[in-house]
Design a protein around this motif. Structure first.
Motif, PDB file in Angstrom:
ATOM      1  N   GLY A 139       0.787  -1.223   0.000  1.00 22.98           N
ATOM      2  CA  GLY A 139       0.000   0.000   0.000  1.00 22.98           C
ATOM      3  C   GLY A 139       0.825   1.282   0.000  1.00 22.98           C
ATOM      4  O   GLY A 139       0.302   2.358   0.278  1.00 22.98           O
ATOM      5  N   PHE A 140       2.105   1.187  -0.308  1.00 21.30           N
ATOM      6  CA  PHE A 140       2.945   2.379  -0.346  1.00 21.30           C
ATOM      7  C   PHE A 140       2.735   3.126  -1.652  1.00 21.30           C
ATOM      8  O   PHE A 140       2.443   2.521  -2.682  1.00 21.30           O
ATOM      9  N   THR A 141       2.906   4.426  -1.607  1.00 21.19           N
ATOM     10  CA  THR A 141       2.853   5.205  -2.840  1.00 21.19           C
ATOM     11  C   THR A 141       4.116   4.938  -3.629  1.00 21.19           C
ATOM     12  O   THR A 141       5.097   4.410  -3.095  1.00 21.19           O
ATOM     13  N   GLU A 142       4.107   5.334  -4.885  1.00 23.69           N
ATOM     14  CA  GLU A 142       5.304   5.155  -5.710  1.00 23.69           C
ATOM     15  C   GLU A 142       6.475   5.962  -5.144  1.00 23.69           C
ATOM     16  O   GLU A 142       7.612   5.518  -5.168  1.00 23.69           O
ATOM     17  N   ARG A 143       6.174   7.124  -4.600  1.00 20.64           N
ATOM     18  CA  ARG A 143       7.224   7.966  -4.015  1.00 20.64           C
ATOM     19  C   ARG A 143       7.824   7.310  -2.768  1.00 20.64           C
ATOM     20  O   ARG A 143       9.036   7.283  -2.593  1.00 20.64           O
TER      21      ARG A 143
END
Length: 177
Positions: A139-143
């Motif tokens: 669930g992490f953002t790409e950043r």
């Protein structure tokens, strides 16, 4: 302390960066001990002292000397640098803790995998798999994924696209079988 610092400080104000050397030699050990009180690693304490001297050079026109010495200013700069480094390290450790898969849950998931999706995930390259696990499953953002892996955001996007394409093909073959 004041006379030696005063002479070196006049050279620093004149733009002589080499004059920082004697100041570092004179005050570096004390500043290092001070930084070590805040930081858990020796390298971070060295970095805090280095950052303080870099900031001393950058702000040399506005530094206020006390009794002819920049030492009090440097102590304050080391304190701020050490706090920033520790805060950054704490955030990084928290991100890594969230990113690591839990072994007990992974065993249960692998045992329940009837579709072969995990086997298809295992056939991805390690780089593609790490991006896929962090972004899709974690669930992490790409950043955030880029920061965790130490790569540019564009690299995360391209690895994710390749991984999805490969998984799509793998899962299509599984459905046909």
């Amino acid at each position: 302390m004041g006379d030696e610092d005063g002479n070196d400080w006049m050279r620093v104000l004149a733009g002589d960066a080499a004059a920082l050397g004697p100041l570092l030699t004179r005050h570096g050990p004390r500043l290092f001990r001070h930084a070590s009180r805040f930081l858990s690693t020796r390298e971070d304490a060295k970095d805090a002292v280095t950052i303080a001297f870099f900031e001393l050079w950058r702000h040399r026109r506005t530094v206020r000397l006390v009794d002819g010495s920049p030492l009090p200013w440097l102590v304050n700069a080391v304190t701020n640098s050490a706090r920033n480094l520790e805060r950054s390290a704490r955030r990084y450790r928290a991100l890594l803790d969230r990113a690591e898969p839990r072994p007990d849950t992974m065993d249960a998931v692998e045992a329940a995998d009837q579709t072969g999706a995990l086997a298809a995930l295992d056939r991805l390259t390690a780089r593609e798999r790490s991006v896929m696990v962090l972004t899709v499953f974690g669930g992490f953002t790409e950043r955030e994924t880029a920061v965790a892996l130490g790569v540019p955001v564009g690299t995360v996007k391209s690895r994710l696209a390749r991984a999805k394409t490969r998984l799509r093909g793998e899962l299509a073959h599984l459905q046909e079988a």
